[in-house]
Design a protein around this motif. Structure first.
Motif, PDB file in Angstrom:
ATOM      1  N   GLN A  87       0.673  -1.092   0.054  1.00  0.00           N
ATOM      2  CA  GLN A  87       0.115   0.141  -0.016  1.00  0.00           C
ATOM      3  C   GLN A  87       0.915   1.418  -0.176  1.00  0.00           C
ATOM      4  O   GLN A  87       0.523   2.162  -0.813  1.00  0.00           O
ATOM      5  N   ALA A  88       1.960   1.257   0.809  1.00  0.00           N
ATOM      6  CA  ALA A  88       2.707   2.328   0.730  1.00  0.00           C
ATOM      7  C   ALA A  88       3.376   2.604  -0.566  1.00  0.00           C
ATOM      8  O   ALA A  88       3.617   3.789  -0.887  1.00  0.00           O
ATOM      9  N   PHE A  89       3.895   1.372  -1.140  1.00  0.00           N
ATOM     10  CA  PHE A  89       4.602   1.709  -2.536  1.00  0.00           C
ATOM     11  C   PHE A  89       3.491   2.266  -3.495  1.00  0.00           C
ATOM     12  O   PHE A  89       3.655   3.312  -4.264  1.00  0.00           O
ATOM     13  N   ILE A  90       2.318   1.919  -3.646  1.00  0.00           N
ATOM     14  CA  ILE A  90       1.197   2.530  -4.387  1.00  0.00           C
ATOM     15  C   ILE A  90       1.070   3.882  -4.111  1.00  0.00           C
ATOM     16  O   ILE A  90       1.039   4.888  -5.155  1.00  0.00           O
ATOM     17  N   LEU A  91       0.725   4.309  -2.974  1.00  0.00           N
ATOM     18  CA  LEU A  91       0.433   5.721  -2.575  1.00  0.00           C
ATOM     19  C   LEU A  91       1.724   6.531  -2.907  1.00  0.00           C
ATOM     20  O   LEU A  91       1.736   7.858  -3.223  1.00  0.00           O
ATOM     21  N   ILE A  92       2.996   6.150  -2.555  1.00  0.00           N
ATOM     22  CA  ILE A  92       4.208   6.906  -2.934  1.00  0.00           C
ATOM     23  C   ILE A  92       4.200   7.097  -4.519  1.00  0.00           C
ATOM     24  O   ILE A  92       4.679   8.257  -4.886  1.00  0.00           O
ATOM     25  N   TYR A  93       4.071   6.218  -5.192  1.00  0.00           N
ATOM     26  CA  TYR A  93       4.037   6.183  -6.643  1.00  0.00           C
ATOM     27  C   TYR A  93       2.999   7.149  -6.998  1.00  0.00           C
ATOM     28  O   TYR A  93       3.206   7.825  -8.117  1.00  0.00           O
ATOM     29  N   VAL A  94       1.957   7.069  -6.679  1.00  0.00           N
ATOM     30  CA  VAL A  94       0.924   7.925  -7.168  1.00  0.00           C
ATOM     31  C   VAL A  94       1.247   9.393  -6.827  1.00  0.00           C
ATOM     32  O   VAL A  94       1.022  10.261  -7.752  1.00  0.00           O
ATOM     33  N   TYR A  95       1.835   9.904  -5.702  1.00  0.00           N
ATOM     34  CA  TYR A  95       2.297  11.022  -5.456  1.00  0.00           C
ATOM     35  C   TYR A  95       3.396  11.605  -6.365  1.00  0.00           C
ATOM     36  O   TYR A  95       3.334  12.522  -7.231  1.00  0.00           O
TER      37      TYR A  95
END
Length: 226
Positions: A87-95
């Motif tokens: 989940q952290a990877f997804i959110l960081i990448y989205v940003y």
């Protein structure tokens, strides 16, 4: 904190036959794909000042470690070590995709992170209503769609980066097929197909970091245009 819940056993994959540590050998070992991809990315980033890509690379290594713990210990607490880094990877990448690739301000990146939750939840509910849980893959489908959306938007601005994201979405979609059919093929293929989800995901996440790192900045594009 409910320790009884955290230590409860989780058995949701074809390969697992009992509660022993090595009951999912392929699912456990193939987490090496994440670690190998992280190592390759880290070597690529040596001497570079790309903090965002380095943060994603460290997170990628955590995904491999967390997933290994989950497929060996197979408990609720171990599942958290798997789910949280993903989940952290997804959110960081989205940003980073919003601010670096789409070149929008930081507040737009923050808004995209916040907006991801209702987007993913709403789409997952819709897909679940139409097709069922798809063996737990429903939550990842919105991610593949979002990557494709970013890729299509970027095709007009930066063809190579846009195509790179579309390739990433394609690899994720293929890996989701193997994640989804794991229990279905279990009677005829006792090892299941979840290990292919790991292998392809390791490739995909490493590729996504590469695409982000190699994407030219606005300044570089303007200079090339001249």
């Amino acid at each position: 904190m409910n320790w009884e819940y955290l230590t409860a056993k989780v058995d949701i994959y074809c390969e697992r036959m009992d509660a022993s540590y090595w009951s999912e050998p392929l699912n456990a070992i193939t987490n090496g794909a994440f670690l190998i991809a992280a190592l390759i990315c880290w070597r690529m980033l040596q001497g570079k000042t790309d903090f965002g890509a380095k943060l994603l690379t460290a997170n990628l290594a955590l995904i491999g470690i967390g997933s290994y713990l989950f497929h060996t210990h197979a408990t609720e607490w171990a599942q958290l070590t798997d789910v949280i880094p993903i989940q952290a990877f997804i959110l960081i990448y989205v940003y980073l995709a919003t601010t670096r690739l789409l070149e929008l301000p930081w507040w737009a990146g923050a808004a995209s992170v916040v907006g991801f939750f209702p987007y993913a939840a709403g789409l997952a509910i819709l897909i679940n209503g139409l097709f069922g849980s798809l063996n737990g893959s429903v939550g990842y489908i919105p991610v593949a769609i979002l990557i494709a959306i970013y890729g299509l938007i970027l095709l007009g601005k930066d063809k190579h980066t846009g195509l790179g994201l579309l390739i990433g979405a394609g690899i994720l979609s293929l890996s989701l097929v193997f994640r989804t059919i794991d229990e279905t093929v279990c009677p005829s293929l006792p090892i299941g197909t979840h290990f292919l989800w790991h292998t392809l995901n390791g490739i995909m996440l490493g590729w996504m970091i590469f695409v982000l790192h190699r994407a030219p900045t606005a300044l570089a594009r303007n200079t090339t245009a001249r």
